[in-house]
Design an enzyme around this catalytic site. Structure first.
Site, PDB file in Angstrom:
ATOM      1  N   CYS A  55       0.835  -1.204   0.000  1.00 26.38           N
ATOM      2  CA  CYS A  55       0.000   0.000   0.000  1.00 26.38           C
ATOM      3  C   CYS A  55       0.867   1.249   0.000  1.00 26.38           C
ATOM      4  O   CYS A  55       1.357   1.660   1.059  1.00 26.38           O
ATOM      5  CB  CYS A  55      -0.896   0.017   1.233  1.00 26.38           C
ATOM      6  SG  CYS A  55      -1.774  -1.528   1.515  1.00 26.38           S
ATOM      7  N   SER A  97       1.159   9.236  -8.852  1.00 23.10           N
ATOM      8  CA  SER A  97       2.477   9.375  -9.482  1.00 23.10           C
ATOM      9  C   SER A  97       3.444  10.094  -8.557  1.00 23.10           C
ATOM     10  O   SER A  97       4.634   9.792  -8.526  1.00 23.10           O
ATOM     11  CB  SER A  97       2.342  10.162 -10.792  1.00 23.10           C
ATOM     12  OG  SER A  97       1.487   9.489 -11.676  1.00 23.10           O
ATOM     13  N   GLY A 113     -12.355  -8.633 -36.175  1.00 15.47           N
ATOM     14  CA  GLY A 113     -13.602  -7.994 -36.634  1.00 15.47           C
ATOM     15  C   GLY A 113     -14.641  -7.972 -35.525  1.00 15.47           C
ATOM     16  O   GLY A 113     -14.316  -7.748 -34.357  1.00 15.47           O
ATOM     17  N   GLU A 144       2.258   0.742 -11.420  1.00 14.85           N
ATOM     18  CA  GLU A 144       3.724   0.642 -11.287  1.00 14.85           C
ATOM     19  C   GLU A 144       4.407   1.790 -12.018  1.00 14.85           C
ATOM     20  O   GLU A 144       5.481   1.619 -12.595  1.00 14.85           O
ATOM     21  CB  GLU A 144       4.216  -0.696 -11.845  1.00 14.85           C
ATOM     22  CG  GLU A 144       3.819  -1.879 -11.015  1.00 14.85           C
ATOM     23  CD  GLU A 144       4.743  -2.089  -9.837  1.00 14.85           C
ATOM     24  OE1 GLU A 144       4.211  -2.238  -8.733  1.00 14.85           O
ATOM     25  OE2 GLU A 144       5.957  -2.070 -10.027  1.00 14.85           O
ATOM     26  N   THR A 196       2.927   5.254 -14.397  1.00 11.61           N
ATOM     27  CA  THR A 196       2.281   5.393 -15.703  1.00 11.61           C
ATOM     28  C   THR A 196       3.356   5.491 -16.791  1.00 11.61           C
ATOM     29  O   THR A 196       4.533   5.738 -16.495  1.00 11.61           O
ATOM     30  CB  THR A 196       1.426   6.679 -15.751  1.00 11.61           C
ATOM     31  OG1 THR A 196       2.311   7.807 -15.629  1.00 11.61           O
ATOM     32  CG2 THR A 196       0.387   6.722 -14.648  1.00 11.61           C
TER      33      THR A 196
HETATM   34  C1  LIG Z   1      -5.831  -1.889 -10.749  1.00 10.15           C
HETATM   35  C2  LIG Z   1      -4.824  -1.095  -9.998  1.00 10.15           C
HETATM   36  C3  LIG Z   1      -3.995  -1.729  -9.082  1.00 10.15           C
HETATM   37  C4  LIG Z   1      -3.060  -0.986  -8.361  1.00 10.15           C
HETATM   38  N1  LIG Z   1      -2.303  -1.614  -7.410  1.00 10.15           N
HETATM   39  C5  LIG Z   1      -1.563  -0.856  -6.552  1.00 10.15           C
HETATM   40  C6  LIG Z   1      -0.935  -1.448  -5.423  1.00 10.15           C
HETATM   41  O1  LIG Z   1      -1.009  -2.658  -5.205  1.00 10.15           O
HETATM   42  N2  LIG Z   1      -0.272  -0.643  -4.556  1.00 10.15           N
HETATM   43  C7  LIG Z   1      -0.165   0.702  -4.751  1.00 10.15           C
HETATM   44  O2  LIG Z   1       0.454   1.377  -3.941  1.00 10.15           O
HETATM   45  N3  LIG Z   1      -0.728   1.292  -5.838  1.00 10.15           N
HETATM   46  C8  LIG Z   1      -1.429   0.544  -6.726  1.00 10.15           C
HETATM   47  N4  LIG Z   1      -2.051   1.131  -7.810  1.00 10.15           N
HETATM   48  C9  LIG Z   1      -1.898   2.581  -8.005  1.00 10.15           C
HETATM   49  C10 LIG Z   1      -1.137   2.955  -9.261  1.00 10.15           C
HETATM   50  O3  LIG Z   1       0.228   2.701  -9.090  1.00 10.15           O
HETATM   51  C11 LIG Z   1      -1.467   4.430  -9.555  1.00 10.15           C
HETATM   52  O4  LIG Z   1      -2.791   4.466 -10.049  1.00 10.15           O
HETATM   53  C12 LIG Z   1      -0.520   5.038 -10.536  1.00 10.15           C
HETATM   54  O5  LIG Z   1       0.743   5.202  -9.959  1.00 10.15           O
HETATM   55  C13 LIG Z   1      -0.998   6.404 -11.044  1.00 10.15           C
HETATM   56  O6  LIG Z   1      -1.392   7.241  -9.998  1.00 10.15           O
HETATM   57  P1  LIG Z   1      -2.798   7.988 -10.081  1.00 10.15           P
HETATM   58  O7  LIG Z   1      -3.824   6.983 -10.413  1.00 10.15           O
HETATM   59  O8  LIG Z   1      -2.968   8.782  -8.860  1.00 10.15           O
HETATM   60  O9  LIG Z   1      -2.673   8.971 -11.333  1.00 10.15           O
HETATM   61  P2  LIG Z   1      -2.061  10.442 -11.335  1.00 10.15           P
HETATM   62  O10 LIG Z   1      -0.716  10.437 -10.718  1.00 10.15           O
HETATM   63  O11 LIG Z   1      -3.071  11.385 -10.823  1.00 10.15           O
HETATM   64  O12 LIG Z   1      -1.875  10.696 -12.899  1.00 10.15           O
HETATM   65  C14 LIG Z   1      -2.926  11.106 -13.759  1.00 10.15           C
HETATM   66  C15 LIG Z   1      -2.343  11.350 -15.143  1.00 10.15           C
HETATM   67  O13 LIG Z   1      -1.385  12.425 -15.088  1.00 10.15           O
HETATM   68  C16 LIG Z   1      -0.155  11.994 -15.615  1.00 10.15           C
HETATM   69  N5  LIG Z   1       0.944  12.648 -14.898  1.00 10.15           N
HETATM   70  C17 LIG Z   1       1.097  12.786 -13.542  1.00 10.15           C
HETATM   71  N6  LIG Z   1       2.231  13.439 -13.268  1.00 10.15           N
HETATM   72  C18 LIG Z   1       2.842  13.693 -14.457  1.00 10.15           C
HETATM   73  C19 LIG Z   1       4.053  14.339 -14.843  1.00 10.15           C
HETATM   74  N7  LIG Z   1       4.901  14.831 -13.929  1.00 10.15           N
HETATM   75  N8  LIG Z   1       4.339  14.437 -16.164  1.00 10.15           N
HETATM   76  C20 LIG Z   1       3.497  13.934 -17.095  1.00 10.15           C
HETATM   77  N9  LIG Z   1       2.334  13.316 -16.796  1.00 10.15           N
HETATM   78  C21 LIG Z   1       2.021  13.193 -15.491  1.00 10.15           C
HETATM   79  C22 LIG Z   1      -0.135  10.475 -15.398  1.00 10.15           C
HETATM   80  O14 LIG Z   1       0.783   9.842 -16.251  1.00 10.15           O
HETATM   81  C23 LIG Z   1      -1.586  10.126 -15.684  1.00 10.15           C
HETATM   82  O15 LIG Z   1      -1.767  10.010 -17.066  1.00 10.15           O
HETATM   83  C24 LIG Z   1      -2.948   0.404  -8.576  1.00 10.15           C
HETATM   84  C25 LIG Z   1      -3.787   1.035  -9.505  1.00 10.15           C
HETATM   85  C26 LIG Z   1      -4.726   0.310 -10.193  1.00 10.15           C
HETATM   86  C27 LIG Z   1      -5.645   1.036 -11.122  1.00 10.15           C
END
Ligand SMILES: Cc1cc2nc3c(=O)[nH]c(=O)nc-3n(C[C@H](O)[C@H](O)[C@H](O)COP(=O)(O)OP(=O)(O)OC[C@H]3O[C@@H](n4cnc5c(N)ncnc54)[C@H](O)[C@@H]3O)c2cc1C
Length: 411
Positions: free
Chosen positions: A128, A136, A367, A391, A393
Site C-alpha cells: 500500500c 504518481s 472484426g 507501477e 504510468t
Molecule cells: C488496478 C490497480 C492496481 C493498483 N495496485 C496498486 C498497489 O497494489 N499498490 C499501490 O500502492 N498502488 C497501486 N495502484 C496505483 C497505481 O500505481 C497508480 O494508479 C498510478 O501510480 C498512477 O497514480 P494515479 O492513479 O494517482 O494517477 P495520477 O498520478 O493522478 O496521474 C494522472 C495522469 O497524469 C499523468 N501525470 C502525472 N504526473 C505527471 C508528470 N509529472 N508528467 C506527465 N504526466 C504526469 C499520469 O501519467 C496520468 O496520465 C494500482 C492502480 C490500479 C488502477
C-alpha cells in the site's frame, strides 16, 4: 562474465513449460468466469499453492535465478494464461519484494512466509503506497507514522487507495511518512501483521480490466504496530533521516531524486510487470494469428492480405523487442549492473505500450468477433490497459528515462 546467450537453460525451460501447462489447463478455462465475477479466484490460488506455483519457495527460486530471467519467464507464462487471475496469484509478490528490498533478514524470514500462508490455508499480501492525493507523486504521501517510544510502537494513520489485495490480505506493507518535511526521503515502510486492529478495507473498485484481481482502499485508523515492524529497523531509519536533514539544511530541494522506500520496491518490480504485459500481448497475438489463417473473406484467408499479415509481423516484432528489453533489465538487476539509462523503466514502458497496441490490433483482426466476449481478445485488451497506468504510468516512465539520460531535472 559468461559468454553472451539468450538461450534458456534446461531448468528454466522446465519451469516455463510447467507454468504454461497450468496457465493453459487451469487459468485459461476459468478466465472469463472470474472476469465476470470480479472476485478473487481463491480456488485457483489454492490449486496453484498445492502445485507449488503459489509459494514463497517458488518465487524466491525465480527471484534468485542468477540470469535474472526466472521471474520474467514465470510472469509471462502466467499472464499468457490470464492477467486477472495472474495478478491474484502474483499480487502478493509486490509486498514480498517490498520486504526483500527494505527489510532485514529477520524481517524477511518472519513476514514473507505469512504473506503466502500454506496450501491448506492460503493467504495473500498487499503493498500500500498510493493514496488519493499521491499516485504518481509518491513524495506527497500523507499517511503518517508516529513513533511511541514508551511502548516501542509505531502508530499509523491515513487512507491508502488502489491497493491490490487491500483489506483481504493477511499482511499489509504500508509506506508512510515519518517526517513530512523531507518529502520522499522522510518515508518508511511498515508491516501491518495479520489481524491488527484499526486496519479496514474501504471501497472495493469495479474495474475496466484485471477484474479477477481485488483492488481496494485501505483505511488506517490508529493502527499500532510493534517497533520491529519498521522495515530495515529504527537505527537505519534514524541514520537515513539524519542524512536527509543535513541535505535539506544544505538547501537541496524537497523530494528531489534519491531513493525512498516505495521507489526501491518499484525499481525491482518494473521489469517483472513488463513481463506480465508481454504475456497478455503474446496471448492476443496468438489468437489473432490463428484467426487470420482460418477466417475466409473474399474467397481467401484474411492473412493472405498483406495489410493483415504485416500487422501480425509488427505485433510479433514488438512483442519480441519488449521481451528483450525486459530480459536485459532483469539480467542487469541480477548482475548488479546500474540502470544508467533507466533500463527498468524502459522495459516497463515499452512492454505496457506494446500490450495495449497488440491487443487492440488483435481485436481489429477479429472484426465483430473481436468486440464480443465470445472471444478472449476483448478481455485481453481490457486487461492490457492497466499496464500503462500502474507501477508508474507511461508518462512517469518517460520522465524517469528522460531525467536519467539527460541528468536534468525534467518536469
Ligand atoms: C488496478 C490497480 C492496481 C493498483 N495496485 C496498486 C498497489 O497494489 N499498490 C499501490 O500502492 N498502488 C497501486 N495502484 C496505483 C497505481 O500505481 C497508480 O494508479 C498510478 O501510480 C498512477 O497514480 P494515479 O492513479 O494517482 O494517477 P495520477 O498520478 O493522478 O496521474 C494522472 C495522469 O497524469 C499523468 N501525470 C502525472 N504526473 C505527471 C508528470 N509529472 N508528467 C506527465 N504526466 C504526469 C499520469 O501519467 C496520468 O496520465 C494500482 C492502480 C490500479 C488502477
Amino acid at each position: 562474465m559468461n559468454p553472451f546467450s539468450l538461450a534458456l537453460g534446461e531448468d528454466q525451460l522446465a519451469v516455463r513449460d510447467w507454468l504454461h501447462g497450468f496457465a493453459a489447463d487451469v487459468m485459461r478455462p476459468a478466465a472469463a468466469e472470474w472476469d465476470e465475477r470480479e472476485e478473487t479466484p481463491w480456488p485457483i490460488i489454492q490449486e496453484a499453492a498445492k502445485l507449488g506455483i503459489y509459494s514463497l519457495d517458488f518465487y524466491a527460486q525465480q527471484y534468485f535465478d542468477p540470469s535474472g530471467v526466472g521471474i520474467p519467464v514465470a510472469m509471462e507464462e502466467l499472464f499468457w494464461g490470464d492477467a486477472g487471475i495472474g495478478l491474484s496469484i502474483v499480487g502478493t509478490t509486490l509486498a514480498a519484494v517490498a520486504v526483500l528490498a527494505n527489510g532485514t533478514d529477520e524481517q524477511i524470514g518472519t513476514w514473507a512466509p505469512q504473506m503466502f500462508g500454506t496450501p491448506e490455508d492460503v493467504k495473500v499480501a498487499a503493498f500500500c503506497s498510493s493514496e488519493p492525493d499521491a499516485g504518481s507523486d509518491v513524495s506527497a504521501l500523507r499517511t503518517r507514522a508516529v513513533y511511541d517510544q514508551a511502548k516501542d510502537e509505531w502508530v499509523l494513520n491515513g487512507t491508502k487507495t488502489w491497493a491490490t489485495n487491500g483489506g483481504i490480505a493477511a499482511v499489509h506493507v504500508v509506506v508512510a511518512t515519518v517526517d513530512p518535511a523531507l518529502g520522499a526521503r522522510g518515508q518508511a515502510s511498515f508491516v501491518v501483521p495479520p489481524g491488527t486492529p484499526g486496519l479496514a478495507q474501504g471501497q472495493k473498485f469495479k474495474k475496466h480490466g484485471i477484474r479477477a484481481s481485488h483492488t481496494a482502499e485501505v483505511v488506517l485508523d490508529n493502527v499500532r504496530v510493534p517497533g520491529h515492524c519498521l522495515l530495515g529497523g529504527k537505527e537505519k531509519l534514524d541514520e537515513r533521516l539524519a542524512r536527509a536533514r543535513e541535505r535539506a539544511a544544505g538547501g537541496e530541494a524537497r523530494g528531489k531524486a534519491g531513493k525512498n522506500a516505495a521507489m526501491a520496491t518499484f525499481e525491482a518490480s518494473r521489469p517483472a510487470v513488463g513481463a506480465q504485459a508481454i504475456g497478455i500481448a503474446r496471448a492476443a497475438y496468438e489468437v489473432a494469428l490463428d484467426y487470420a489463417k482460418t477466417r475466409v473473406q473474399f474467397g481467401r484467408p484474411i492473412i493472405d492480405n498483406q495489410g493483415v499479415a504485416f500487422t501480425l509481423a509488427d505485433m510479433r516484432t514488438r512483442i519480441d523487442a519488449a521481451r528483450l528489453l525486459v530480459w536485459r533489465a532483469s539480467w542487469m538487476a541480477a548482475n548488479q549492473q546500474p540502470f544508467t539509462a533507466a533500463e527498468g523503466s524502459m522495459s516497463k514502458l515499452y512492454a505496457g505500450e506494446t500490450a495495449k497496441w497488440v491487443t487492440s490490433q488483435a481485436m481489429q483482426l477479429l472484426g465483430g468477433n473481436g468486440f464480443t466476449r465470445e472471444y478472449p481478445v476483448e478481455r485481453m485488451h481490457r486487461d492490457s490497459a492497466i499496464y500503462t497506468i500502474f507501477e508508474g504510468t507511461s508518462e512517469i516512465q518517460r520522465l524517469v528515462i528522460a531525467r536519467t539520460i539527460s541528468g536534468l531535472p525534467i518536469r
